[in-house]
Design a protein around this motif. Structure first.
Motif, PDB file in Angstrom:
ATOM      1  N   ASN A  99       0.826  -1.210   0.000  1.00 52.56           N
ATOM      2  CA  ASN A  99       0.000   0.000   0.000  1.00 52.56           C
ATOM      3  C   ASN A  99       0.858   1.256   0.000  1.00 52.56           C
ATOM      4  N   LEU A 100       1.932   1.247   0.788  1.00 50.13           N
ATOM      5  CA  LEU A 100       2.821   2.409   0.817  1.00 50.13           C
ATOM      6  C   LEU A 100       3.516   2.603  -0.532  1.00 50.13           C
ATOM      7  N   ALA A 101       4.016   1.511  -1.107  1.00 50.26           N
ATOM      8  CA  ALA A 101       4.687   1.598  -2.406  1.00 50.26           C
ATOM      9  C   ALA A 101       3.716   2.087  -3.486  1.00 50.26           C
ATOM     10  N   ASP A 102       2.487   1.559  -3.477  1.00 48.69           N
ATOM     11  CA  ASP A 102       1.490   1.971  -4.470  1.00 48.69           C
ATOM     12  C   ASP A 102       1.110   3.444  -4.290  1.00 48.69           C
ATOM     13  N   ALA A 103       1.000   3.877  -3.026  1.00 44.52           N
ATOM     14  CA  ALA A 103       0.663   5.277  -2.753  1.00 44.52           C
ATOM     15  C   ALA A 103       1.768   6.205  -3.239  1.00 44.52           C
ATOM     16  N   ALA A 104       3.032   5.879  -2.913  1.00 39.98           N
ATOM     17  CA  ALA A 104       4.160   6.700  -3.350  1.00 39.98           C
ATOM     18  C   ALA A 104       4.267   6.715  -4.868  1.00 39.98           C
ATOM     19  N   ARG A 105       3.991   5.558  -5.484  1.00 47.13           N
ATOM     20  CA  ARG A 105       4.062   5.451  -6.944  1.00 47.13           C
ATOM     21  C   ARG A 105       2.986   6.322  -7.600  1.00 47.13           C
ATOM     22  N   ALA A 106       1.782   6.309  -7.041  1.00 43.86           N
ATOM     23  CA  ALA A 106       0.696   7.121  -7.604  1.00 43.86           C
ATOM     24  C   ALA A 106       0.957   8.608  -7.390  1.00 43.86           C
ATOM     25  N   LEU A 107       1.531   8.970  -6.250  1.00 46.26           N
ATOM     26  CA  LEU A 107       1.830  10.376  -5.981  1.00 46.26           C
ATOM     27  C   LEU A 107       2.913  10.911  -6.913  1.00 46.26           C
ATOM     28  N   ILE A 108       3.828  10.044  -7.343  1.00 46.41           N
ATOM     29  CA  ILE A 108       4.917  10.475  -8.225  1.00 46.41           C
ATOM     30  C   ILE A 108       4.549  10.325  -9.697  1.00 46.41           C
ATOM     31  N   ASN A 109       3.904   9.218 -10.046  1.00 42.99           N
ATOM     32  CA  ASN A 109       3.605   8.932 -11.453  1.00 42.99           C
ATOM     33  C   ASN A 109       2.206   9.346 -11.879  1.00 42.99           C
ATOM     34  N   GLY A 110       1.351   9.656 -10.893  1.00 43.60           N
ATOM     35  CA  GLY A 110      -0.041   9.978 -11.206  1.00 43.60           C
ATOM     36  C   GLY A 110      -0.917   8.746 -11.101  1.00 43.60           C
ATOM     37  N   GLY A 111      -2.194   8.959 -10.914  1.00 47.26           N
ATOM     38  CA  GLY A 111      -3.132   7.849 -10.795  1.00 47.26           C
ATOM     39  C   GLY A 111      -3.932   7.939  -9.518  1.00 47.26           C
ATOM     40  N   ALA A 112      -4.831   6.964  -9.315  1.00 47.28           N
ATOM     41  CA  ALA A 112      -5.678   6.933  -8.120  1.00 47.28           C
ATOM     42  C   ALA A 112      -4.810   6.736  -6.884  1.00 47.28           C
ATOM     43  N   VAL A 113      -4.962   7.612  -5.921  1.00 43.42           N
ATOM     44  CA  VAL A 113      -4.054   7.605  -4.787  1.00 43.42           C
ATOM     45  C   VAL A 113      -4.763   7.515  -3.434  1.00 43.42           C
ATOM     46  N   ALA A 114      -6.011   7.937  -3.368  1.00 42.96           N
ATOM     47  CA  ALA A 114      -6.694   8.092  -2.076  1.00 42.96           C
ATOM     48  C   ALA A 114      -6.724   6.799  -1.269  1.00 42.96           C
TER      49      ALA A 114
END
Length: 277
Positions: A233-248
């Motif tokens: 979850n942390l990796a996916d959140a950081a990835r979405a915050l940097i690369n864009g995408g659903a983050v919430a």
């Protein structure tokens, strides 16, 4: 008596002579004094920063050039950089957190913690000061990791605020993990035992996550574990915050894990600190 010890003792004795309780202001001063003491230790022993400085460099080069071709295809390692670097931000937190447990255990062996426990200070301030300094080390490791990422072609597809949010989220989760390793350090008899147990926890969590490869490439049973793994979850959140995408969703799940871990392990660690012989 050192300046740091005097800073701790004077207001604490005043508080003890008054209401018998330590005020928030005094507690913060104790944390600051103890944090300065821990930072002076790092200054006197620069080798203690080797893991925070070298680990992000080695891991970035290793995983980009060893796993990058396998995951993204030969010749596409640069694309893998944007996948793995946000994941490594999560990994940095766990590895730095492990050092807190061994450090606390070592301080008890040296008798340092026994000295602190004789002072009229909040027991939690000793442990929080440890976490404050380790958060600083985590920020150094993250800065070096991002520097390596940019050197290898990392691209921010959102903006600086989202990148900052990814860093803060990684630090918050990493700080919560430190309470687990502090509890381990206070429970296990030796620093080697702390490291051994920590590695047994770290390895499955790190490699059974989405840090290095998409879960869809894994066997079904492992994919299921990966989806509930807080590091994913942390990796996916950081990835979405940097690369864009659903983050919430990933952000809220990560924060929920951080709050839950801290709420459970912090009181246990403080209680163990009081009773440890």
């Amino acid at each position: 008596m050192s300046a740091a010890t005097a800073t701790i003792t004077a207001p604490a004795q005043a508080a003890a002579a008054g209401e018998g309780r330590i005020s928030l202001r005094a507690n913060l001063r104790h944390i600051g004094a103890l944090a300065r003491r821990n930072m002076l230790q790092i200054k006197q022993d620069p080798e203690s920063m080797f893991d925070a400085v070298l680990m992000p460099i080695i891991f970035t080069l290793l995983f980009v050039y060893v796993f990058g071709g396998a995951v993204s295809g030969k010749g596409h390692q640069q694309e893998y950089v944007n996948y793995v670097v946000p994941g490594l931000m999560a990994m940095m937190g766990m590895n730095i957190a492990m050092a807190v447990g061994t450090g606390v255990n070592d301080d008890f062996k040296k008798g340092v913690m026994d000295r602190f426990r004789t002072m009229p200070i909040a027991r939690s301030s000793v442990l929080i000061a440890k976490i404050v300094v380790e958060v600083g080390r985590m920020l150094v490791a993250t800065a070096i990791l991002l520097g390596m990422g940019f050197a290898l072609g990392l691209t921010i597809h959102t903006d600086v605020l989202h990148l900052f949010a990814a860093i803060v989220l990684s630090v918050v989760f990493g700080a919560s993990l430190m309470w687990i390793f502090i509890l381990l350090g206070l429970t296990m008899k030796t620093a080697q035992a702390v490291q051994g147990v920590a590695m047994l926890v770290l390895m499955p969590l790190q490699f059974g996550s989405s840090i290095f490869a998409p879960p869809t490439t894994m066997p079904g049973w492992l994919e299921g574990f990966t989806k509930v793994n807080p590091l994913s979850n942390l990796a996916d959140a950081a990835r979405a915050l940097i690369n864009g995408g659903a983050v919430a969703h990933s952000v809220w799940v990560t924060l929920a894990w951080a709050v839950g871990i801290t709420a459970v392990t912090a009181p246990l660690a403080v209680a163990r600190f009081r009773k440890k012989t």
